[in-house]
Design a protein around this motif. Structure first.
Motif, PDB file in Angstrom:
ATOM      1  N   LYS A  28     -14.103   6.307  17.957  1.00 14.88           N
ATOM      2  CA  LYS A  28     -13.057   5.497  17.343  1.00 14.88           C
ATOM      3  C   LYS A  28     -13.124   5.601  15.826  1.00 14.88           C
ATOM      4  O   LYS A  28     -14.170   5.366  15.225  1.00 14.88           O
ATOM      5  CB  LYS A  28     -13.208   4.035  17.763  1.00 14.88           C
ATOM      6  CG  LYS A  28     -12.084   3.121  17.273  1.00 14.88           C
ATOM      7  CD  LYS A  28     -12.418   1.652  17.525  1.00 14.88           C
ATOM      8  CE  LYS A  28     -12.598   1.355  18.993  1.00 14.88           C
ATOM      9  NZ  LYS A  28     -12.848  -0.102  19.216  1.00 14.88           N
ATOM     10  N   HIS A  29     -12.011   5.959  15.229  1.00 17.94           N
ATOM     11  CA  HIS A  29     -11.881   6.033  13.781  1.00 17.94           C
ATOM     12  C   HIS A  29     -10.761   5.079  13.362  1.00 17.94           C
ATOM     13  O   HIS A  29     -10.307   4.270  14.169  1.00 17.94           O
ATOM     14  CB  HIS A  29     -11.610   7.472  13.361  1.00 17.94           C
ATOM     15  CG  HIS A  29     -12.566   8.454  13.980  1.00 17.94           C
ATOM     16  ND1 HIS A  29     -13.825   8.674  13.474  1.00 17.94           N
ATOM     17  CD2 HIS A  29     -12.450   9.235  15.087  1.00 17.94           C
ATOM     18  CE1 HIS A  29     -14.449   9.564  14.234  1.00 17.94           C
ATOM     19  NE2 HIS A  29     -13.643   9.907  15.221  1.00 17.94           N
ATOM     20  N   MET A  30     -10.310   5.145  12.125  1.00 15.86           N
ATOM     21  CA  MET A  30      -9.257   4.233  11.681  1.00 15.86           C
ATOM     22  C   MET A  30      -8.316   4.941  10.729  1.00 15.86           C
ATOM     23  O   MET A  30      -8.729   5.781   9.917  1.00 15.86           O
ATOM     24  CB  MET A  30      -9.863   3.012  10.982  1.00 15.86           C
ATOM     25  CG  MET A  30      -8.844   1.897  10.728  1.00 15.86           C
ATOM     26  SD  MET A  30      -9.509   0.548   9.725  1.00 15.86           S
ATOM     27  CE  MET A  30      -9.042   1.109   8.081  1.00 15.86           C
ATOM     28  N   VAL A  31      -7.021   4.601  10.824  1.00 17.33           N
ATOM     29  CA  VAL A  31      -6.026   5.070   9.866  1.00 17.33           C
ATOM     30  C   VAL A  31      -5.280   3.846   9.344  1.00 17.33           C
ATOM     31  O   VAL A  31      -5.041   2.888  10.088  1.00 17.33           O
ATOM     32  CB  VAL A  31      -5.062   6.087  10.515  1.00 17.33           C
ATOM     33  CG1 VAL A  31      -4.295   5.472  11.680  1.00 17.33           C
ATOM     34  CG2 VAL A  31      -4.114   6.658   9.475  1.00 17.33           C
ATOM     35  N   ALA A  32      -4.967   3.859   8.059  1.00 16.32           N
ATOM     36  CA  ALA A  32      -4.301   2.714   7.436  1.00 16.32           C
ATOM     37  C   ALA A  32      -3.184   3.207   6.521  1.00 16.32           C
ATOM     38  O   ALA A  32      -3.295   4.251   5.878  1.00 16.32           O
ATOM     39  CB  ALA A  32      -5.297   1.880   6.637  1.00 16.32           C
ATOM     40  N   PHE A  33      -2.099   2.433   6.469  1.00 14.41           N
ATOM     41  CA  PHE A  33      -0.949   2.757   5.628  1.00 14.41           C
ATOM     42  C   PHE A  33      -0.549   1.523   4.829  1.00 14.41           C
ATOM     43  O   PHE A  33      -0.621   0.391   5.332  1.00 14.41           O
ATOM     44  CB  PHE A  33       0.238   3.206   6.481  1.00 14.41           C
ATOM     45  CG  PHE A  33      -0.040   4.395   7.354  1.00 14.41           C
ATOM     46  CD1 PHE A  33      -0.019   5.681   6.835  1.00 14.41           C
ATOM     47  CD2 PHE A  33      -0.326   4.227   8.708  1.00 14.41           C
ATOM     48  CE1 PHE A  33      -0.272   6.785   7.637  1.00 14.41           C
ATOM     49  CE2 PHE A  33      -0.582   5.320   9.526  1.00 14.41           C
ATOM     50  CZ  PHE A  33      -0.554   6.601   8.982  1.00 14.41           C
ATOM     51  N   SER A  34      -0.094   1.733   3.589  1.00 16.18           N
ATOM     52  CA  SER A  34       0.358   0.631   2.737  1.00 16.18           C
ATOM     53  C   SER A  34       1.669   1.014   2.058  1.00 16.18           C
ATOM     54  O   SER A  34       1.960   2.198   1.837  1.00 16.18           O
ATOM     55  CB  SER A  34      -0.682   0.304   1.657  1.00 16.18           C
ATOM     56  OG  SER A  34      -1.912  -0.061   2.242  1.00 16.18           O
ATOM     57  N   THR A  35       2.450  -0.021   1.685  1.00 14.74           N
ATOM     58  CA  THR A  35       3.711   0.189   0.978  1.00 14.74           C
ATOM     59  C   THR A  35       3.863  -0.847  -0.121  1.00 14.74           C
ATOM     60  O   THR A  35       3.209  -1.898  -0.093  1.00 14.74           O
ATOM     61  CB  THR A  35       4.901   0.089   1.951  1.00 14.74           C
ATOM     62  OG1 THR A  35       6.110   0.404   1.257  1.00 14.74           O
ATOM     63  CG2 THR A  35       5.030  -1.318   2.540  1.00 14.74           C
ATOM     64  N   ASP A  36       4.750  -0.541  -1.096  1.00 18.43           N
ATOM     65  CA  ASP A  36       5.107  -1.536  -2.113  1.00 18.43           C
ATOM     66  C   ASP A  36       6.551  -1.991  -1.932  1.00 18.43           C
ATOM     67  O   ASP A  36       7.113  -2.658  -2.807  1.00 18.43           O
ATOM     68  CB  ASP A  36       4.895  -0.973  -3.523  1.00 18.43           C
ATOM     69  CG  ASP A  36       5.804   0.212  -3.825  1.00 18.43           C
ATOM     70  OD1 ASP A  36       6.540   0.668  -2.925  1.00 18.43           O
ATOM     71  OD2 ASP A  36       5.776   0.698  -4.979  1.00 18.43           O
ATOM     72  N   ARG A  37       7.155  -1.642  -0.805  1.00 20.57           N
ATOM     73  CA  ARG A  37       8.548  -2.030  -0.521  1.00 20.57           C
ATOM     74  C   ARG A  37       8.667  -3.546  -0.438  1.00 20.57           C
ATOM     75  O   ARG A  37       7.815  -4.220   0.152  1.00 20.57           O
ATOM     76  CB  ARG A  37       8.988  -1.395   0.796  1.00 20.57           C
ATOM     77  CG  ARG A  37      10.391  -1.772   1.252  1.00 20.57           C
ATOM     78  CD  ARG A  37      10.716  -1.037   2.543  1.00 20.57           C
ATOM     79  NE  ARG A  37      12.025  -1.376   3.058  1.00 20.57           N
ATOM     80  CZ  ARG A  37      12.275  -2.347   3.935  1.00 20.57           C
ATOM     81  NH1 ARG A  37      11.268  -3.092   4.396  1.00 20.57           N
ATOM     82  NH2 ARG A  37      13.502  -2.579   4.352  1.00 20.57           N
ATOM     83  N   VAL A  38       9.694  -4.081  -1.043  1.00 23.76           N
ATOM     84  CA  VAL A  38       9.955  -5.516  -0.945  1.00 23.76           C
ATOM     85  C   VAL A  38      10.164  -5.857   0.530  1.00 23.76           C
ATOM     86  O   VAL A  38      10.982  -5.248   1.223  1.00 23.76           O
ATOM     87  CB  VAL A  38      11.192  -5.909  -1.776  1.00 23.76           C
ATOM     88  CG1 VAL A  38      11.519  -7.394  -1.550  1.00 23.76           C
ATOM     89  CG2 VAL A  38      10.956  -5.629  -3.246  1.00 23.76           C
ATOM     90  N   GLY A  39       9.407  -6.802   1.008  1.00 23.81           N
ATOM     91  CA  GLY A  39       9.483  -7.154   2.416  1.00 23.81           C
ATOM     92  C   GLY A  39       8.560  -6.345   3.296  1.00 23.81           C
ATOM     93  O   GLY A  39       8.466  -6.597   4.496  1.00 23.81           O
ATOM     94  N   GLY A  40       7.881  -5.358   2.704  1.00 24.22           N
ATOM     95  CA  GLY A  40       6.916  -4.563   3.466  1.00 24.22           C
ATOM     96  C   GLY A  40       7.569  -3.546   4.391  1.00 24.22           C
ATOM     97  O   GLY A  40       8.755  -3.231   4.273  1.00 24.22           O
TER      98      GLY A  40
END
Length: 396
Positions: free
Chosen positions: A146-158
């Motif tokens: 098991k590994h992990m992947v993560a994503f992020s945004t700066d969009r208003v409202g996500g």
């Protein structure tokens, strides 16, 4: 290398899927593949600003690695993770710990009151970067890895629901292509760990048949720890293992640093070669010996007061060796054999008799005499060789 992507070209989810399934076979490295995936996701309308892969790897020095992509970058950065990270604040309570603990999704809205969300430094860091939403999932490989992947945004409202759905649909494909690259890297790492970098490359290139190999002209170094039988009989097992590891670190790191290849650890001894296709191989071997002797002196100083100093013998010769696969039909060893190896072994044994920690054959000494101060110790009979051998000592 940076991916060849037209920044103006819009992509669909199907385009990204097709790329992952049919166009990545020539991409060897997972960090490059991940960076290109992030850029393609942006072209497909996913408002991605930051993404990371958190991988558990089988490596003798590292527990894992983080591959981080940040908006605007053409390449991802790799950070290795120490084995003791699980005891440190950056891991405790982190998304990685939660995912490894069995959580199947982490969604953190970073644009809301921090007091209402998860408490960990990584979320404060993401908020400080102006990001509004963070999502992480386990990335499942075979046999329960098991590994992990993560994503992020700066969009208003996500991220919106469509963004999340697209990322989730791509997860199985990302798991598949990442596992292939990790297995390839694991095979390389294991071979480098157990047989050395050069031998590992040869094996990966197909040198797996018994008897396959080549004749190589090389300087050969054989080292052995003195009184190990007494130590192993009288010391606690864990103390013996720690001692051996410290001793091998002191000897091995200078050898690797100066271009040598350690082919074998033999109980309390080691066998290394410096191929002569490198013009300075013999000089590099003696520089490695100099640093190893200094490291052993430092190790003896560090050991408990009253402990007898660790003593060792090093035999060095130069000549042609057969470098390749030796063994039974089903179990092979990639090593070197030949009279030159036997000579180095005999010289190591003579160090005890002559009271000289490092003994060199005349053939080797002639190649380095102009650069190093050597002590002539005369001719001596060597078991298995008809004629006496002229020897030199090196103090380092």
């Amino acid at each position: 290398m940076p991916p060849d992507i037209d920044p103006a070209a819009a992509l669909t989810e199907n385009d990204v899927v097709r790329w992952l399934t049919t166009e990545t076979r020539d991409q060897r490295f997972i960090d490059n593949l991940f960076a290109e995936l992030c850029l393609r996701l942006q072209r497909a309308g996913i408002p991605l600003k930051r993404a990371s892969l958190h991988l558990l790897i089988q490596h003798p020095q590292w527990l894992g690695a983080r591959i981080l992509w940040i908006n605007g970058a053409q390449e991802a950065t790799i950070t290795r993770v120490d084995y003791d990270v699980t005891q440190r604040p950056e891991f405790i309570g982190s998304p990685v710990e939660e995912i490894q603990g069995g959580v199947t999704e982490i969604r953190e809205r970073l644009d809301r009151d921090p007091a209402q969300g998860r408490k960990h430094g990584v979320y404060d860091e993401l908020r400080a970067q102006g990001l509004t939403d963070y999502v992480a999932w386990p990335m499942l490989h075979t046999l329960g890895k098991k590994h992990m992947v993560a994503f992020s945004t700066d969009r208003v409202g996500g991220f919106d629901d469509a963004h999340i759905a697209t990322l989730q649909r791509l997860l199985p494909l990302l798991a598949l292509v990442s596992e292939i690259r990790m297995k390839n890297r694991l095979a390389r790492t294991l071979l480098e760990t157990y047989v050395g970098a050069h031998a590992g490359e040869m094996i990966l290139a197909g040198a797996t048949r018994r008897g396959s190999g080549a004749t190589v002209r090389a300087a050969i170094l054989i080292c052995d720890l003195r009184d190990f039988t007494r130590i192993s009989d009288s010391w606690p097992r864990d103390d013996v293992i720690d001692l051996l590891n410290d001793y091998f670190d002191a000897m091995s790191e200078p050898i690797a640093r100066h271009g040598g290849e350690i082919l074998k650890f033999m109980g309390d001894g080691l066998l290394a070669i410096f191929p002569l296709d490198e013009p300075k191989a013999c000089a590099n071997l003696l520089r490695a010996v100099t640093e190893a002797r200094q490291a052993m002196a430092a190790l003896n100083e560090k050991r408990a007061a009253g402990s007898a100093p660790l003593r060792y013998g090093i035999g060095v010769h130069v000549g042609d060796v057969m470098y390749g696969n030796i063994g039974s039909k089903a179990r092979l060893d990639f090593t070197v054999i030949g009279p030159a190896v036997n000579m180095a072994s005999r010289l190591e044994a003579l160090t005890k008799q002559l009271g000289k920690p490092v003994l060199l054959s005349r053939e080797f000494a002639d190649l380095v005499a102009s650069e190093f101060k050597l002590e002539h110790v005369g001719e001596h009979s060597v078991r298995g060789f008809a004629e006496p051998i002229e020897l030199f000592a090196y103090r380092g």
